[in-house]
Motif scaffolding. Structure first.
Motif, PDB file in Angstrom:
ATOM      1  N   UNK A  53     -13.907   0.283   3.926  1.00 51.75           N
ATOM      2  CA  UNK A  53     -12.675   0.267   3.143  1.00 51.75           C
ATOM      3  C   UNK A  53     -11.503   0.898   3.887  1.00 51.75           C
ATOM      4  N   UNK A  54     -11.742   2.029   4.545  1.00 53.43           N
ATOM      5  CA  UNK A  54     -10.674   2.699   5.295  1.00 53.43           C
ATOM      6  C   UNK A  54     -10.215   1.853   6.480  1.00 53.43           C
ATOM      7  N   UNK A  55     -11.184   1.201   7.156  1.00 58.99           N
ATOM      8  CA  UNK A  55     -10.814   0.357   8.296  1.00 58.99           C
ATOM      9  C   UNK A  55      -9.959  -0.821   7.836  1.00 58.99           C
ATOM     10  N   UNK A  56     -10.382  -1.498   6.763  1.00 61.28           N
ATOM     11  CA  UNK A  56      -9.625  -2.651   6.267  1.00 61.28           C
ATOM     12  C   UNK A  56      -8.258  -2.233   5.742  1.00 61.28           C
ATOM     13  N   UNK A  57      -8.208  -1.094   5.045  1.00 68.50           N
ATOM     14  CA  UNK A  57      -6.930  -0.632   4.518  1.00 68.50           C
ATOM     15  C   UNK A  57      -5.952  -0.292   5.641  1.00 68.50           C
ATOM     16  N   UNK A  58      -6.412   0.464   6.616  1.00 66.35           N
ATOM     17  CA  UNK A  58      -5.523   0.848   7.720  1.00 66.35           C
ATOM     18  C   UNK A  58      -5.106  -0.361   8.548  1.00 66.35           C
ATOM     19  N   UNK A  59      -6.004  -1.336   8.684  1.00 63.56           N
ATOM     20  CA  UNK A  59      -5.633  -2.551   9.398  1.00 63.56           C
ATOM     21  C   UNK A  59      -4.569  -3.323   8.622  1.00 63.56           C
ATOM     22  N   UNK A  60      -4.722  -3.399   7.291  1.00 58.58           N
ATOM     23  CA  UNK A  60      -3.708  -4.053   6.473  1.00 58.58           C
ATOM     24  C   UNK A  60      -2.370  -3.340   6.529  1.00 58.58           C
ATOM     25  N   UNK A  61      -2.413  -2.027   6.545  1.00 62.86           N
ATOM     26  CA  UNK A  61      -1.174  -1.255   6.662  1.00 62.86           C
ATOM     27  C   UNK A  61      -0.488  -1.537   7.989  1.00 62.86           C
ATOM     28  N   UNK A  62      -1.274  -1.555   9.066  1.00 64.36           N
ATOM     29  CA  UNK A  62      -0.700  -1.761  10.390  1.00 64.36           C
ATOM     30  C   UNK A  62      -0.139  -3.165  10.559  1.00 64.36           C
ATOM     31  N   UNK A  63      -0.825  -4.155  10.002  1.00 67.08           N
ATOM     32  CA  UNK A  63      -0.420  -5.544  10.207  1.00 67.08           C
ATOM     33  C   UNK A  63       0.673  -5.973   9.241  1.00 67.08           C
ATOM     34  N   UNK A  64       0.607  -5.517   7.992  1.00 60.26           N
ATOM     35  CA  UNK A  64       1.490  -6.066   6.954  1.00 60.26           C
ATOM     36  C   UNK A  64       2.455  -5.050   6.354  1.00 60.26           C
ATOM     37  N   UNK A  65       1.942  -3.942   5.814  1.00 61.90           N
ATOM     38  CA  UNK A  65       2.787  -3.046   5.021  1.00 61.90           C
ATOM     39  C   UNK A  65       3.913  -2.422   5.847  1.00 61.90           C
ATOM     40  N   UNK A  66       3.570  -1.819   6.977  1.00 63.00           N
ATOM     41  CA  UNK A  66       4.596  -1.143   7.774  1.00 63.00           C
ATOM     42  C   UNK A  66       5.638  -2.114   8.327  1.00 63.00           C
ATOM     43  N   UNK A  67       5.247  -3.236   8.940  1.00 59.22           N
ATOM     44  CA  UNK A  67       6.279  -4.172   9.411  1.00 59.22           C
ATOM     45  C   UNK A  67       7.122  -4.753   8.282  1.00 59.22           C
ATOM     46  N   UNK A  68       6.481  -5.065   7.145  1.00 61.22           N
ATOM     47  CA  UNK A  68       7.234  -5.627   6.023  1.00 61.22           C
ATOM     48  C   UNK A  68       8.253  -4.621   5.493  1.00 61.22           C
ATOM     49  N   UNK A  69       7.840  -3.353   5.365  1.00 61.26           N
ATOM     50  CA  UNK A  69       8.771  -2.329   4.882  1.00 61.26           C
ATOM     51  C   UNK A  69       9.962  -2.160   5.801  1.00 61.26           C
ATOM     52  N   UNK A  70       9.721  -2.133   7.109  1.00 60.46           N
ATOM     53  CA  UNK A  70      10.829  -1.992   8.065  1.00 60.46           C
ATOM     54  C   UNK A  70      11.763  -3.200   8.019  1.00 60.46           C
ATOM     55  N   UNK A  71      11.185  -4.401   7.956  1.00 50.57           N
ATOM     56  CA  UNK A  71      12.012  -5.609   7.935  1.00 50.57           C
ATOM     57  C   UNK A  71      12.854  -5.676   6.666  1.00 50.57           C
ATOM     58  N   UNK A  72      12.253  -5.345   5.530  1.00 48.53           N
ATOM     59  CA  UNK A  72      13.008  -5.353   4.273  1.00 48.53           C
ATOM     60  C   UNK A  72      14.123  -4.317   4.318  1.00 48.53           C
ATOM     61  N   UNK A  73      13.815  -3.121   4.845  1.00 48.95           N
ATOM     62  CA  UNK A  73      14.829  -2.081   4.935  1.00 48.95           C
ATOM     63  C   UNK A  73      16.000  -2.484   5.808  1.00 48.95           C
TER      64      UNK A  73
END
Length: 237
Positions: A53-73
Motif C-alpha cells: 500500500x505504501x509503495x503504490x501510494x507513494x508511486x501515485x503521489x510521485x506520478x500524479x498528485x505532485x505534478x498535477x498540483x504544481x500544474x494547477x497552481x
C-alpha cells in the motif's frame, strides 16, 4: 525507464522504513512476547499489505498528485484576477479535508468515544471549514506577499487564549485534529499547489513562499475546534 527507477527508489525507501520495525518486533517476540504462530502469520500478512500500500501510494503521489498540483497552481496563478486564488483555495481546502481519510477516522473515534455527544459530521464540517479558511489565507499570503509569521504567531497566541474558555473535552481533540488535517491528501496536493502558485507569480520564490501552507493547515483545526468547544460550553450553561 524513469518510472521503473522511481518505483525502485520507493521500494527501497519503504523497505528501509519497515525493516527496523520488523527487527524490533522479532527481538521482542524472541525475548519477551512469545506470541502464537497464528499471530505472527497475521502480522506478516499485514506488513506485506502495508508495504504494498505504501509503495503504490507513494508511486501515485510521485506520478500524479505532485505534478498535477504544481500544474494547477501555475495555471491558476497565470490569470489576471489573482484575488480569485483566495476563494479557489477555500474551495480546495474544504474538499481536500472532507475527503481526507485520517479526518474521517478522527471524526468516527470522536463520535464513538463521546457516545454521540459530539457528532461526527459536526467535527468533519468544522475541520473542513477551518482548513478551507487556512488555505484561502495561504493563497492571500502568496498573492499579497504577506509574511508567514503574521499568521502563525497571532494564530497560536489566540489558540492559547481560547484554552480556558473551551470545553475541556474539545481541547485534546483540537490539538489532535491539527495533525490529522495535515494528512496525505493535504500534504501531497495542497502543498504542491502552493509551490506551483508561488512559481507562477512573478517575484515569488517557490522555496521561501511556496512552503508554509501546511503550518497554516495544522493551525486552523485547532482554532476551529476550540471555538466549537466554546459554543458547546455556552450551550450547556
Amino acid at each position: 525507464m524513469a518510472l521503473l527507477d522511481g518505483m525502485g527508489r520507493i521500494i527501497i525507501g519503504v523497505a528501509g522504513a519497515l525493516l527496523p520495525l520488523l527487527i524490533f518486533f522479532l527481538v521482542f517476540q524472541a525475548l519477551y512476547l512469545k506470541l502464537p504462530r497464528v499471530y505472527i502469520a497475521n502480522l506478516a500478512k499485514s506488513m506485506l499489505l502495508a508495504f504494498l500500500g505504501m509503495v503504490l501510494f507513494l508511486q501515485g503521489v510521485s506520478v500524479a498528485f505532485l505534478p498535477a498540483g504544481r500544474e494547477i497552481g501555475e495555471a491558476v496563478a497565470a490569470i489576471d484576477q489573482r484575488w480569485l486564488l483566495i476563494p479557489f483555495g477555500f474551495l480546495l481546502g474544504f474538499l481536500v479535508t472532507y475527503a481526507e481519510p485520517a479526518v474521517r477516522v478522527l471524526c468516527y473515534q470522536v463520535g464513538e468515544s463521546s457516545s454521540g455527544y459530539i457528532g461526527e459530521s459536526l467535527i468533519l464540517y468544522t475541520l473542513s471549514l477551518g482548513v478551507a479558511v487556512s488555505v484561502s489565507l495561504g493563497m492571500a499570503r502568496l498573492v499579497y506577499a504577506i509574511p508567514l509569521l503574521f499568521f502563525l504567531i497571532p494564530g497560536y497566541l489566540i489558540a492559547i487564549l481560547l484554552l480556558p474558555f473551551s470545553d475541556r473535552e474539545f481541547i485534546g481533540i483540537a490539538f489532535d485534529s491539527g495533525g490529522v488535517a495535515t494528512g496525505p491528501m493535504a500534504v501531497t496536493f495542497l502543498l504542491s499547489l502552493a509551490v506551483g502558485v508561488a512559481a507562477g507569480i512573478e517575484g515569488r520564490n517557490p522555496v521561501t513562499d511556496g512552503f508554509g501552507l501546511i503550518a497554516l493547515i495544522a493551525l486552523a483545526p485547532i482554532l476551529s475546534v476550540l471555538a466549537l468547544g466554546i459554543l458547546y460550553r455556552r450551550m450547556q450553561r
